[in-house]
Motif scaffolding. Structure first.
Motif, PDB file in Angstrom:
ATOM      1  N   ASN A   1      20.820 -60.122  34.288  1.00 45.16           N
ATOM      2  CA  ASN A   1      21.751 -61.232  34.088  1.00 45.16           C
ATOM      3  C   ASN A   1      21.283 -62.107  32.930  1.00 45.16           C
ATOM      4  N   ILE A   2      21.901 -61.909  31.769  1.00 46.00           N
ATOM      5  CA  ILE A   2      21.576 -62.731  30.598  1.00 46.00           C
ATOM      6  C   ILE A   2      22.891 -63.253  29.997  1.00 46.00           C
ATOM      7  N   TRP A   3      22.858 -63.654  28.742  1.00 42.70           N
ATOM      8  CA  TRP A   3      24.022 -64.257  28.088  1.00 42.70           C
ATOM      9  C   TRP A   3      24.705 -63.230  27.196  1.00 42.70           C
ATOM     10  N   GLN A   4      26.040 -63.145  27.285  1.00 42.24           N
ATOM     11  CA  GLN A   4      26.801 -62.412  26.284  1.00 42.24           C
ATOM     12  C   GLN A   4      27.765 -63.399  25.625  1.00 42.24           C
TER      13      GLN A   4
ATOM     14  N   ASP B   1      28.234 -59.250  31.962  1.00 39.24           N
ATOM     15  CA  ASP B   1      27.394 -58.732  33.047  1.00 39.24           C
ATOM     16  C   ASP B   1      27.847 -59.256  34.413  1.00 39.24           C
TER      17      ASP B   1
ATOM     18  N   TYR C   1      28.158 -62.584  35.342  1.00 34.47           N
ATOM     19  CA  TYR C   1      27.660 -63.885  35.797  1.00 34.47           C
ATOM     20  C   TYR C   1      27.442 -64.863  34.646  1.00 34.47           C
ATOM     21  N   ILE C   2      27.979 -66.055  34.826  1.00 32.67           N
ATOM     22  CA  ILE C   2      27.739 -67.113  33.841  1.00 32.67           C
ATOM     23  C   ILE C   2      26.506 -67.927  34.217  1.00 32.67           C
TER      24      ILE C   2
HETATM   25 CA   LIG Z   1      25.210 -63.384  32.548  1.00 30.21          CA
END
Ligand SMILES: [Ca+2]
Ligand SMILES: [Ca+2]
Length: 307
Positions: free
Chosen positions: A206-209, A220, A222-223
């Motif tokens: 879970n990272i940033w896109q 992914d 999840y914010i």
């Molecule tokens: Ca995420």
């Protein structure tokens, strides 16, 4: 600091005050349950990275041999469910609760909370100082954790993590142990699962896109935080080592230097805010730090026990 998490340098509480806090002193360790934990057999490994894009100032490199003894590790970070149990058994009050505020990433706030916030940290303007933000109100008083009991607890300081560990009969990991476990037996790979960010097009953590720090496309899923087992485990069966929330380690950030600042501890693993265009700190060798009384919406912890 910076994109990873701001610190609470504006907070003025002495270590003596924390040491004499009765809510800490009254905690008794309960019996440790090893059956849910993963035994990591000790050994020697290659720690650190020398990739072109490492953060040299963080002392990610050079690659060197380090040795760790055997230990047990929790397969996930401490969840809201587990932390709730700690609170209900001990009545412990976290530092964010005592200070009355914590740091929340701006996009996670409701419009109402967003508008009520006056203070913005100068060095990392995407953070908000949110009154009433705590582990059970992660985005301020109009939020709760009811649907997030299986997410990692956040808004916990290093001191809070120590209090939980004392209650659980566990301890935090040294970052040597953290990296050894995170690598899962793989030799000098970039991520905890290998060298490719998206093997077979799959999101592994879970990272940033999108465009940090204003547009998170959340490809992914999840914010903010995710359930702790939302993504595949590493080769040692450990979930969420990369991304989701930074994990407090037991050691000082400059443990390998002569002059040690004991109020600044290492955090490892990166969080849902890490992006490859920005700080890239979901790589397994990446490290950053924060002060022991700081709490944010993207820092949690994981526990270990000596074998
Ligand atoms: Ca995420
Ligand atoms: Ca993590």
């Amino acid at each position: 600091m910076g994109c990873c998490q701001p610190n609470q340098s504006g907070k003025k509480v002495s270590l003596e005050a924390i040491a004499s806090d009765p809510s800490l002193v009254s905690i008794d360790s309960k019996d440790t349950h090893l059956n849910d934990m993963v035994l990591i057999k000790g050994g020697t490994f290659l720690m650190g990275s020398e990739d072109a894009d490492i953060h040299v100032a963080d002392r990610e490199g050079p690659i060197r041999e380090e040795t760790v003894s055997s230990f047990y590790i929790d397969p996930t970070p401490v969840t809201n469910a587990a932390f709730s149990q700690f609170i209900s058994e001990t009545g412990y009050r976290t530092e964010a609760e005592q200070y009355g505020w914590s740091f929340v990433f701006h996009l996670l706030l409701s419009e109402e909370t967003q508008e009520s916030i006056k203070e913005i940290p100068i060095q990392s303007p995407w953070w908000r100082v949110v009154p009433g933000a705590t582990w059970h109100h992660p985005e301020g008083i109009d939020s709760d954790i009811e649907t997030r009991m299986d997410h990692p607890v956040v808004h916990v300081s290093w001191n809070d993590a120590q209090a939980y560990c004392r209650w659980a009969g566990k301890r935090l990991l040294h970052e040597k142990e953290w990296e050894y476990a995170a690598r899962g037996g793989l030799l000098s790979q970039r991520y905890v699962w290998g060298n490719e960010l998206h093997p077979q097009g799959q999101h592994m953590c879970n990272i940033w896109q999108g465009d940090f720090p204003y547009t998170n496309t959340a490809e992914d899923g999840y914010i903010g935080t995710a359930p702790v087992t939302a993504f595949p485990p590493n080769q040692y069966g450990l979930y969420s080592m990369a991304g989701d929330v930074w994990e407090w380690c037991t050691n000082n950030f400059d443990w390998d230097l002569e002059n040690k600042d004991t109020t600044v501890k290492t955090v490892r693993g990166g969080s849902y805010l890490c992006h490859d265009s920005y700080c890239n700190r979901y790589r397994v060798a990446a490290r950053t730090s924060n002060t022991i009384d700081s709490s944010t919406g993207n820092m949690g912890f994981r526990c270990a026990v000596d074998a």
